[in-house]
Design an enzyme around this catalytic site. Structure first.
Site, PDB file in Angstrom:
ATOM      1  N   LYS A 215     -63.814  79.752 -29.280  1.00 47.65           N
ATOM      2  CA  LYS A 215     -63.869  80.929 -30.330  1.00 47.65           C
ATOM      3  C   LYS A 215     -62.956  80.720 -31.101  1.00 47.65           C
ATOM      4  O   LYS A 215     -61.644  79.766 -30.957  1.00 47.65           O
ATOM      5  CB  LYS A 215     -62.345  81.126 -28.770  1.00 47.65           C
ATOM      6  CG  LYS A 215     -62.417  83.035 -28.922  1.00 47.65           C
ATOM      7  CD  LYS A 215     -61.511  83.524 -29.571  1.00 47.65           C
ATOM      8  CE  LYS A 215     -59.825  83.290 -30.280  1.00 47.65           C
ATOM      9  NZ  LYS A 215     -59.592  83.304 -31.980  1.00 47.65           N
ATOM     10  N   GLU A 289     -53.998  70.348 -29.659  1.00 45.53           N
ATOM     11  CA  GLU A 289     -53.336  69.764 -30.983  1.00 45.53           C
ATOM     12  C   GLU A 289     -53.277  70.625 -31.951  1.00 45.53           C
ATOM     13  O   GLU A 289     -53.805  71.382 -32.009  1.00 45.53           O
ATOM     14  CB  GLU A 289     -54.749  69.160 -31.536  1.00 45.53           C
ATOM     15  CG  GLU A 289     -55.094  68.224 -32.874  1.00 45.53           C
ATOM     16  CD  GLU A 289     -54.505  69.020 -34.701  1.00 45.53           C
ATOM     17  OE1 GLU A 289     -53.971  68.538 -34.611  1.00 45.53           O
ATOM     18  OE2 GLU A 289     -55.762  68.768 -34.714  1.00 45.53           O
ATOM     19  N   CYS A 323     -52.354  70.286 -40.716  1.00 47.54           N
ATOM     20  CA  CYS A 323     -51.385  70.188 -39.788  1.00 47.54           C
ATOM     21  C   CYS A 323     -51.174  68.890 -39.903  1.00 47.54           C
ATOM     22  O   CYS A 323     -49.534  68.277 -39.173  1.00 47.54           O
ATOM     23  CB  CYS A 323     -52.185  70.325 -38.404  1.00 47.54           C
ATOM     24  SG  CYS A 323     -53.870  69.120 -37.736  1.00 47.54           S
ATOM     25  N   GLU A 420     -42.442  73.749 -39.494  1.00 42.04           N
ATOM     26  CA  GLU A 420     -43.926  73.710 -40.226  1.00 42.04           C
ATOM     27  C   GLU A 420     -44.256  74.717 -40.745  1.00 42.04           C
ATOM     28  O   GLU A 420     -44.189  75.655 -40.743  1.00 42.04           O
ATOM     29  CB  GLU A 420     -45.259  73.819 -38.814  1.00 42.04           C
ATOM     30  CG  GLU A 420     -46.903  73.887 -39.570  1.00 42.04           C
ATOM     31  CD  GLU A 420     -47.175  72.893 -38.549  1.00 42.04           C
ATOM     32  OE1 GLU A 420     -47.647  73.476 -37.296  1.00 42.04           O
ATOM     33  OE2 GLU A 420     -48.397  72.630 -38.385  1.00 42.04           O
TER      34      GLU A 420
HETATM   35  P1  NAI Z   1     -52.318  80.420 -33.597  1.00 46.38           P
HETATM   36  O1  NAI Z   1     -52.121  79.259 -33.231  1.00 46.38           O
HETATM   37  O2  NAI Z   1     -51.919  81.867 -33.385  1.00 46.38           O
HETATM   38  O3  NAI Z   1     -54.196  80.362 -33.622  1.00 46.38           O
HETATM   39  C1  NAI Z   1     -54.946  79.524 -33.287  1.00 46.38           C
HETATM   40  C2  NAI Z   1     -55.766  79.346 -32.353  1.00 46.38           C
HETATM   41  O4  NAI Z   1     -55.447  80.454 -31.049  1.00 46.38           O
HETATM   42  C3  NAI Z   1     -56.825  81.446 -33.174  1.00 46.38           C
HETATM   43  O5  NAI Z   1     -58.190  81.416 -32.735  1.00 46.38           O
HETATM   44  C4  NAI Z   1     -56.060  82.266 -31.985  1.00 46.38           C
HETATM   45  O6  NAI Z   1     -56.973  83.457 -31.901  1.00 46.38           O
HETATM   46  C5  NAI Z   1     -55.673  81.847 -30.617  1.00 46.38           C
HETATM   47  N1  NAI Z   1     -54.802  82.365 -30.004  1.00 46.38           N
HETATM   48  C6  NAI Z   1     -53.804  83.344 -30.092  1.00 46.38           C
HETATM   49  N2  NAI Z   1     -52.816  83.346 -29.470  1.00 46.38           N
HETATM   50  C7  NAI Z   1     -53.727  82.699 -28.297  1.00 46.38           C
HETATM   51  C8  NAI Z   1     -53.322  82.828 -27.277  1.00 46.38           C
HETATM   52  N3  NAI Z   1     -52.329  83.273 -26.394  1.00 46.38           N
HETATM   53  N4  NAI Z   1     -54.054  82.074 -26.320  1.00 46.38           N
HETATM   54  C9  NAI Z   1     -55.472  81.731 -26.052  1.00 46.38           C
HETATM   55  N5  NAI Z   1     -55.840  81.623 -27.621  1.00 46.38           N
HETATM   56  C10 NAI Z   1     -54.240  82.209 -28.758  1.00 46.38           C
HETATM   57  O7  NAI Z   1     -51.858  79.748 -34.537  1.00 46.38           O
HETATM   58  P2  NAI Z   1     -51.640  81.701 -36.523  1.00 46.38           P
HETATM   59  O8  NAI Z   1     -50.669  82.662 -35.889  1.00 46.38           O
HETATM   60  O9  NAI Z   1     -52.877  81.237 -36.663  1.00 46.38           O
HETATM   61  O10 NAI Z   1     -51.333  80.407 -37.097  1.00 46.38           O
HETATM   62  C11 NAI Z   1     -49.179  79.856 -36.956  1.00 46.38           C
HETATM   63  C12 NAI Z   1     -48.961  78.832 -37.233  1.00 46.38           C
HETATM   64  O11 NAI Z   1     -49.499  77.958 -36.221  1.00 46.38           O
HETATM   65  C13 NAI Z   1     -49.136  78.258 -38.733  1.00 46.38           C
HETATM   66  O12 NAI Z   1     -48.458  78.967 -39.569  1.00 46.38           O
HETATM   67  C14 NAI Z   1     -48.652  77.143 -38.634  1.00 46.38           C
HETATM   68  O13 NAI Z   1     -47.620  76.346 -38.537  1.00 46.38           O
HETATM   69  C15 NAI Z   1     -49.349  76.397 -37.226  1.00 46.38           C
HETATM   70  N6  NAI Z   1     -51.271  76.816 -36.577  1.00 46.38           N
HETATM   71  C16 NAI Z   1     -51.382  75.282 -36.974  1.00 46.38           C
HETATM   72  C17 NAI Z   1     -52.768  74.172 -36.868  1.00 46.38           C
HETATM   73  C18 NAI Z   1     -53.475  73.152 -36.543  1.00 46.38           C
HETATM   74  O14 NAI Z   1     -53.885  72.885 -37.423  1.00 46.38           O
HETATM   75  N7  NAI Z   1     -52.113  72.024 -35.878  1.00 46.38           N
HETATM   76  C19 NAI Z   1     -53.170  75.664 -36.996  1.00 46.38           C
HETATM   77  C20 NAI Z   1     -52.956  76.832 -37.656  1.00 46.38           C
HETATM   78  C21 NAI Z   1     -52.023  77.522 -37.374  1.00 46.38           C
END
Ligand code: NAI
Ligand code: MG
Length: 510
Positions: A215, A289, A323, A420
């Site tokens: 996904k 992660e 990250c 973050e």
């Molecule tokens: P997110 O955690 O919501 O999105 C990451 C992935 O998870 C996307 O594919 C999203 O569609 C999916 N997702 C969202 N809700 C879900 C759920 N309930 N169950 C399963 N999958 C789900 O992150 P978002 O909203 O894009 O970014 C928010 C913050 O997260 C950013 O500002 C940043 O601080 C952090 N982040 C950290 C990352 C990393 O590489 N560790 C990558 C992206 C965001």
């Protein structure tokens, strides 16, 4: 005759000058500098993006059950690039069933040396199409072409090559054991390294004999679907990799599907915690992660200019959408003034703008909500008493942009020192002794990565053993290799990706 010629030349010069006056003035205003590079955009016209992108299930592109599509936009221009299918529970169910069938009938039974051949083939096609994939990654996600071309794509191919090599050698990876695949892996990835995160997850899963439902993130699905075409081109058996696009609900449907044996997630700590709760007691394997708040620790004896370059690359390149971005800088007190002066000078030369331009250092922020989050957190830092330094560069009128920024006078209690930000924003603090440095570096909920800058090898070893972070770089930053495991402590998640440890996360070893 002579006179006429002269006049003509003069007139031609005059008209050329008058055409240039406006852009030159603008450029001076934009970059506040006396010199500038000529624009050097990467050629992108030849790469066509289809107006619609479907789901990829059982080897074919298919319409979503809901019939719904959502837009994917170019964050540098706010233009709509394409429509992406919105997968729901029914689509996830189809994809998981296709993955199960492929696992039982084909992939799980195939000898490792045969699986390896497919992975090599995929790796080679990725190399052939690297330029196109880099351009698409940049257009859809906003990251500078320098990054997608020189960092993301070479690493994507390297991950497939590396894991292709393991496919027929798993019993040597775990001597005396009998590694067996887990079954169907559900993989959910973020928007900061769309293709690289897909490679990190798909390559080890396939090498070990698992099948996959992936996904992608809702703002960056285009290159994952291009990867699906590469799987078709490589004749990868139908159902071995399935891609279901959509937002959080689609991800949740994958997490909660009873036919999935493992979930691998990269994204926010908030969603990671929700996934951990949902999986508790189900017997599904999980690797997470999550976020980070890495410390770069800069000692007085470090080569300062080299360190400043590392710090700059670690937080500003890729808009801080990393990250493991070095978002906190701890400077030993004796060099604080020098470091601040050099940082201020250097961020003034960073080039923000068109991500397709080969000279751009900082591209577009990936989405409007992410830009709002960055603005809100920086404002909270100012409200809590931090001093703001920002590059004077002007930002393009359309698109999502944030200038390179650092905050001084930050205390450990401030939100900008704890949360973050995921943007080009550095929080600077000081320390006196090595003990103070690692205590402060560790005083956060995260533990993904850290950087140590010093001339003394002994100090590197001491700090590396005391800093609680999954990856510690010394006198460099953000260096990756498929052979090296990556992952975190505390709220940065658990499990490792890459290297032997990453392979182990996709096998039963017994
Ligand atoms: P997110 O955690 O919501 O999105 C990451 C992935 O998870 C996307 O594919 C999203 O569609 C999916 N997702 C969202 N809700 C879900 C759920 N309930 N169950 C399963 N999958 C789900 O992150 P978002 O909203 O894009 O970014 C928010 C913050 O997260 C950013 O500002 C940043 O601080 C952090 N982040 C950290 C990352 C990393 O590489 N560790 C990558 C992206 C965001
Ligand atoms: Mg997009």
């Amino acid at each position: 005759m002579k006179a006429t010629l002269k006049t003509v030349t003069k007139n031609a010069m005059a008209s050329r000058t008058s055409q240039l006056v406006v852009p030159l003035r603008n450029r001076r205003l934009n970059f506040d500098s006396k010199w500038d590079y000529a624009p050097a955009p990467e050629e992108s016209k030849n790469y066509v993006i289809a107006p619609r992108h479907e789901l990829f299930i059982a080897g074919k592109f298919a319409r979503p059950h809901s019939g719904k599509y959502f837009p994917s936009i170019n964050p540098a221009t706010e233009e709509k690039l394409t429509e992406i299918a919105e997968g729901d529970r029914a689509d996830v169910d189809k994809a998981v069933k296709a993955a199960r069938a492929a696992y039982e009938k084909v992939w799980g039974r195939m000898p490792g040396r045969e699986r390896g051949k497919y992975l090599y083939r995929v790796a080679r096609i990725i190399q052939e199409k690297a330029r196109e994939l880099a351009v698409l990654e940049t257009i859809d996600g906003g990251k500078p072409i320098k990054e997608s071309r020189d960092v993301d794509l070479p690493l994507v191919a390297a991950h497939f090559f590396y894991h292709a090599g393991w496919a027929d050698k798993l019993k040597y990876a775990f001597p005396g054991k009998n590694p067996r695949p887990l079954g169907v892996a559900g993989q959910i990835i973020p928007w900061n390294f769309p293709l690289l995160m897909a490679a990190w997850k798909i390559a080890p899963a396939l090498a070990c004999g698992n099948t996959v439902v992936l996904k992608p993130a809702e703002t960056t699905s285009i290159t994952a679907l291009r990867l699906a075409q590469i799987f078709q081109e490589a004749d990868l058996p139908a159902g071995v990799v399935n891609i279901v696009t959509g937002a959080g609900e689609t991800g949740a449907a994958l997490v909660n599907h009873p036919g999935v044996d493992k979930i691998a997630f990269t994204g926010s700590t908030e969603v990671g915690k929700r996934i951990a709760q949902a999986l508790a007691g189900t017997g599904k394997k999980l690797t997470l992660e999550l976020g980070g708040k890495a410390a770069n620790i800069l000692f007085e004896d470090a080569p300062i200019d080299q360190a400043i370059e590392g710090v700059i690359a670690g937080i500003y390149f890729n808009q801080g959408h990393v990250c493991c971005a070095g978002s906190r800088l701890f400077v030993q007190e004796g060099i604080y003034g020098t470091v601040i002066r050099k940082l201020r000078d250097r961020i003034g030369t960073l080039r923000v703008g068109n991500p397709l331009d080969k000279n751009t250092d900082i591209g577009a922020i990936n989405s409007k909500p992410q830009l709002e989050k960055i603005r809100m957190l920086v404002q909270s830092g100012v409200d809590e008493g931090a001093h703001l330094t920002q590059s004077p560069c002007a930002l393009p009128a359309r698109g999502y942009w944030f200038p390179p920024t650092f905050l001084t006078g930050v205390t450990m209690a401030n939100r900008v020192a704890q949360e973050e930000i995921f943007g080009p924003v550095l929080s600077v603090m000081t320390f006196r002794t090595p003990e103070e440095a690692f205590e402060r570096a560790n005083n956060i909920p995260y533990g993904l990565s850290a950087g140590i800058w010093t001339d003394k090898g002994s100090k590197i070893f001491k700090m590396a053993s005391k800093v609680r972070a999954g990856v510690v770089w010394a006198n460099t930053y953000n260096k990756f290799d498929p052979t090296s495991p990556f992952g975190g402590y505390k709220e940065s998640g658990f499990g490792r990706e890459g290297g032997l440890q990453g392979l182990g996360a996709y096998c039963h070893i017994g």
